[in-house]
Design a protein around this motif. Structure first.
Motif, PDB file in Angstrom:
ATOM      1  N   THR A  97      -0.497  -7.744  10.089  1.00 21.42           N
ATOM      2  CA  THR A  97      -1.174  -8.760   9.284  1.00 21.42           C
ATOM      3  C   THR A  97      -2.557  -9.109   9.831  1.00 21.42           C
ATOM      4  O   THR A  97      -3.524  -9.175   9.072  1.00 21.42           O
ATOM      5  N   GLU A  98      -2.670  -9.345  11.115  1.00 21.63           N
ATOM      6  CA  GLU A  98      -3.975  -9.740  11.674  1.00 21.63           C
ATOM      7  C   GLU A  98      -5.025  -8.633  11.537  1.00 21.63           C
ATOM      8  O   GLU A  98      -6.162  -8.925  11.156  1.00 21.63           O
ATOM      9  N   PRO A  99      -4.702  -7.376  11.834  1.00 29.43           N
ATOM     10  CA  PRO A  99      -5.708  -6.332  11.593  1.00 29.43           C
ATOM     11  C   PRO A  99      -6.094  -6.208  10.118  1.00 29.43           C
ATOM     12  O   PRO A  99      -7.245  -5.876   9.805  1.00 29.43           O
ATOM     13  N   LEU A 100      -5.184  -6.496   9.230  1.00 33.71           N
ATOM     14  CA  LEU A 100      -5.510  -6.513   7.802  1.00 33.71           C
ATOM     15  C   LEU A 100      -6.428  -7.696   7.504  1.00 33.71           C
ATOM     16  O   LEU A 100      -7.430  -7.562   6.799  1.00 33.71           O
ATOM     17  N   ARG A 101      -6.105  -8.836   8.061  1.00 36.61           N
ATOM     18  CA  ARG A 101      -6.882 -10.062   7.834  1.00 36.61           C
ATOM     19  C   ARG A 101      -8.319  -9.937   8.350  1.00 36.61           C
ATOM     20  O   ARG A 101      -9.245 -10.422   7.728  1.00 36.61           O
ATOM     21  N   ASP A 102      -8.488  -9.254   9.477  1.00 35.91           N
ATOM     22  CA  ASP A 102      -9.851  -9.161  10.027  1.00 35.91           C
ATOM     23  C   ASP A 102     -10.588  -7.881   9.618  1.00 35.91           C
ATOM     24  O   ASP A 102     -11.709  -7.638  10.045  1.00 35.91           O
ATOM     25  N   GLY A 103      -9.941  -7.064   8.786  1.00 38.26           N
ATOM     26  CA  GLY A 103     -10.628  -5.899   8.233  1.00 38.26           C
ATOM     27  C   GLY A 103     -10.456  -4.605   9.000  1.00 38.26           C
ATOM     28  O   GLY A 103     -11.018  -3.587   8.608  1.00 38.26           O
ATOM     29  N   ARG A 104      -9.681  -4.617  10.074  1.00 35.91           N
ATOM     30  CA  ARG A 104      -9.466  -3.364  10.810  1.00 35.91           C
ATOM     31  C   ARG A 104      -8.543  -2.419  10.050  1.00 35.91           C
ATOM     32  O   ARG A 104      -8.599  -1.202  10.244  1.00 35.91           O
ATOM     33  N   LEU A 105      -7.691  -2.965   9.189  1.00 39.87           N
ATOM     34  CA  LEU A 105      -6.831  -2.158   8.318  1.00 39.87           C
ATOM     35  C   LEU A 105      -7.147  -2.489   6.871  1.00 39.87           C
ATOM     36  O   LEU A 105      -7.530  -3.618   6.560  1.00 39.87           O
ATOM     37  N   CYS A 106      -6.970  -1.510   5.989  1.00 37.44           N
ATOM     38  CA  CYS A 106      -7.104  -1.750   4.558  1.00 37.44           C
ATOM     39  C   CYS A 106      -5.881  -1.178   3.851  1.00 37.44           C
ATOM     40  O   CYS A 106      -5.044  -0.524   4.478  1.00 37.44           O
ATOM     41  N   LEU A 107      -5.779  -1.415   2.567  1.00 33.61           N
ATOM     42  CA  LEU A 107      -4.601  -0.966   1.819  1.00 33.61           C
ATOM     43  C   LEU A 107      -4.369   0.530   1.933  1.00 33.61           C
ATOM     44  O   LEU A 107      -3.241   0.981   2.107  1.00 33.61           O
ATOM     45  N   THR A 108      -5.431   1.318   1.829  1.00 32.46           N
ATOM     46  CA  THR A 108      -5.237   2.773   1.849  1.00 32.46           C
ATOM     47  C   THR A 108      -4.788   3.264   3.223  1.00 32.46           C
ATOM     48  O   THR A 108      -3.955   4.165   3.309  1.00 32.46           O
ATOM     49  N   THR A 109      -5.300   2.673   4.282  1.00 29.09           N
ATOM     50  CA  THR A 109      -4.854   3.098   5.606  1.00 29.09           C
ATOM     51  C   THR A 109      -3.429   2.643   5.868  1.00 29.09           C
ATOM     52  O   THR A 109      -2.669   3.333   6.551  1.00 29.09           O
ATOM     53  N   MET A 110      -3.043   1.503   5.295  1.00 30.95           N
ATOM     54  CA  MET A 110      -1.679   1.011   5.501  1.00 30.95           C
ATOM     55  C   MET A 110      -0.654   1.941   4.859  1.00 30.95           C
ATOM     56  O   MET A 110       0.449   2.089   5.368  1.00 30.95           O
ATOM     57  N   ALA A 111      -1.032   2.587   3.760  1.00 29.20           N
ATOM     58  CA  ALA A 111      -0.113   3.525   3.107  1.00 29.20           C
ATOM     59  C   ALA A 111       0.193   4.706   4.025  1.00 29.20           C
ATOM     60  O   ALA A 111       1.346   5.138   4.132  1.00 29.20           O
ATOM     61  N   SER A 112      -0.810   5.218   4.705  1.00 27.09           N
ATOM     62  CA  SER A 112      -0.597   6.316   5.646  1.00 27.09           C
ATOM     63  C   SER A 112       0.132   5.829   6.892  1.00 27.09           C
ATOM     64  O   SER A 112       1.023   6.506   7.413  1.00 27.09           O
ATOM     65  N   LEU A 113      -0.247   4.665   7.365  1.00 24.42           N
ATOM     66  CA  LEU A 113       0.382   4.082   8.550  1.00 24.42           C
ATOM     67  C   LEU A 113       1.880   3.874   8.329  1.00 24.42           C
ATOM     68  O   LEU A 113       2.688   4.124   9.225  1.00 24.42           O
ATOM     69  N   ALA A 114       2.261   3.459   7.133  1.00 24.34           N
ATOM     70  CA  ALA A 114       3.672   3.194   6.826  1.00 24.34           C
ATOM     71  C   ALA A 114       4.539   4.439   6.997  1.00 24.34           C
ATOM     72  O   ALA A 114       5.729   4.320   7.292  1.00 24.34           O
ATOM     73  N   LYS A 115       3.948   5.605   6.873  1.00 25.96           N
ATOM     74  CA  LYS A 115       4.711   6.851   6.991  1.00 25.96           C
ATOM     75  C   LYS A 115       5.068   7.201   8.434  1.00 25.96           C
ATOM     76  O   LYS A 115       6.008   7.951   8.670  1.00 25.96           O
ATOM     77  N   VAL A 116       4.301   6.668   9.393  1.00 26.67           N
ATOM     78  CA  VAL A 116       4.476   7.119  10.778  1.00 26.67           C
ATOM     79  C   VAL A 116       4.766   6.015  11.789  1.00 26.67           C
ATOM     80  O   VAL A 116       5.153   6.304  12.915  1.00 26.67           O
ATOM     81  N   LEU A 117       4.601   4.763  11.403  1.00 24.38           N
ATOM     82  CA  LEU A 117       4.787   3.664  12.350  1.00 24.38           C
ATOM     83  C   LEU A 117       6.277   3.403  12.584  1.00 24.38           C
ATOM     84  O   LEU A 117       7.052   3.296  11.635  1.00 24.38           O
ATOM     85  N   THR A 118       6.657   3.336  13.839  1.00 22.95           N
ATOM     86  CA  THR A 118       8.039   3.038  14.217  1.00 22.95           C
ATOM     87  C   THR A 118       8.036   1.935  15.274  1.00 22.95           C
ATOM     88  O   THR A 118       7.001   1.699  15.914  1.00 22.95           O
ATOM     89  N   PRO A 119       9.184   1.295  15.490  1.00 19.82           N
ATOM     90  CA  PRO A 119       9.240   0.294  16.557  1.00 19.82           C
ATOM     91  C   PRO A 119       8.885   0.881  17.924  1.00 19.82           C
ATOM     92  O   PRO A 119       8.293   0.206  18.764  1.00 19.82           O
ATOM     93  N   GLU A 120       9.220   2.144  18.116  1.00 24.00           N
ATOM     94  CA  GLU A 120       8.975   2.779  19.418  1.00 24.00           C
ATOM     95  C   GLU A 120       7.509   3.145  19.632  1.00 24.00           C
ATOM     96  O   GLU A 120       7.020   3.104  20.760  1.00 24.00           O
ATOM     97  N   ASN A 121       6.780   3.497  18.573  1.00 24.34           N
ATOM     98  CA  ASN A 121       5.411   3.989  18.768  1.00 24.34           C
ATOM     99  C   ASN A 121       4.328   2.994  18.359  1.00 24.34           C
ATOM    100  O   ASN A 121       3.138   3.289  18.481  1.00 24.34           O
ATOM    101  N   ARG A 122       4.705   1.826  17.886  1.00 24.68           N
ATOM    102  CA  ARG A 122       3.717   0.922  17.289  1.00 24.68           C
ATOM    103  C   ARG A 122       2.580   0.515  18.218  1.00 24.68           C
ATOM    104  O   ARG A 122       1.451   0.359  17.762  1.00 24.68           O
ATOM    105  N   ALA A 123       2.832   0.348  19.487  1.00 26.72           N
ATOM    106  CA  ALA A 123       1.769  -0.070  20.406  1.00 26.72           C
ATOM    107  C   ALA A 123       0.685   0.995  20.531  1.00 26.72           C
ATOM    108  O   ALA A 123      -0.499   0.674  20.697  1.00 26.72           O
ATOM    109  N   VAL A 124       1.061   2.248  20.410  1.00 25.09           N
ATOM    110  CA  VAL A 124       0.111   3.352  20.549  1.00 25.09           C
ATOM    111  C   VAL A 124      -0.470   3.769  19.198  1.00 25.09           C
ATOM    112  O   VAL A 124      -1.659   4.036  19.076  1.00 25.09           O
ATOM    113  N   VAL A 125       0.373   3.807  18.178  1.00 23.13           N
ATOM    114  CA  VAL A 125      -0.039   4.340  16.877  1.00 23.13           C
ATOM    115  C   VAL A 125      -0.890   3.353  16.081  1.00 23.13           C
ATOM    116  O   VAL A 125      -1.899   3.744  15.493  1.00 23.13           O
ATOM    117  N   LEU A 126      -0.504   2.102  16.042  1.00 23.02           N
ATOM    118  CA  LEU A 126      -1.222   1.126  15.228  1.00 23.02           C
ATOM    119  C   LEU A 126      -2.732   1.121  15.480  1.00 23.02           C
ATOM    120  O   LEU A 126      -3.510   1.243  14.530  1.00 23.02           O
TER     121      LEU A 126
END
Length: 128
Positions: free
Chosen positions: A80-109
């Motif tokens: 939410t915060e990266p979306l709020r401050d503009g570091r993420l946008c809707l199109t990047t979130m669609a790709s991110l949703a395919k690969v983000l996991t609880p285990e890799n989130r600190a590195v992948v996000l």
């Protein structure tokens, strides 16, 4: 337009862009809660996508991106915060949703911050 006017207008545009990012994040957080509580069911819709498309009148693409982002927010509120401050946008979130996991989130996000939709697709393909 003189330099002073250009600077004032540029500052106004930057302020409006920040407001846009905040409004989108607020909308998506509210949408995530609406989906989690299955508010669409009480309104006679079979899911969030038909609600967005039919009830709110969003195009299929706009509904897909918002539905995907709301699902991502439900699973990973820290987006939410990266979306709020503009570091993420809707199109990047669609790709991110395919690969983000609880285990890799600190590195992948962070890899998706300030990326274009095309760059985000490439990162997601690399991670898959």
């Amino acid at each position: 337009m003189n330099l002073t006017e250009s600077r004032a207008l540029a500052a106004r545009l930057a302020s409006l862009l920040r407001q846009e990012h905040h409004a989108m994040a607020d909308f998506l957080v509210a949408l995530a809660e609406f989906d989690q509580r299955r508010g669409w069911l009480e309104l006679g819709h079979s899911g969030l996508f038909p609600f967005l498309n039919r009830e709110l009148g969003l195009s299929k693409a706009a509904a897909f991106f918002r539905m995907t982002a709301a699902g991502l927010i439900q699973r990973f509120p820290e987006v939410t915060e990266p979306l709020r401050d503009g570091r993420l946008c809707l199109t990047t979130m669609a790709s991110l949703a395919k690969v983000l996991t609880p285990e890799n989130r600190a590195v992948v996000l962070p890899r998706f911050f300030s990326r274009s939709g095309l760059e985000a697709k490439a990162i997601a393909a690399e991670l898959c």
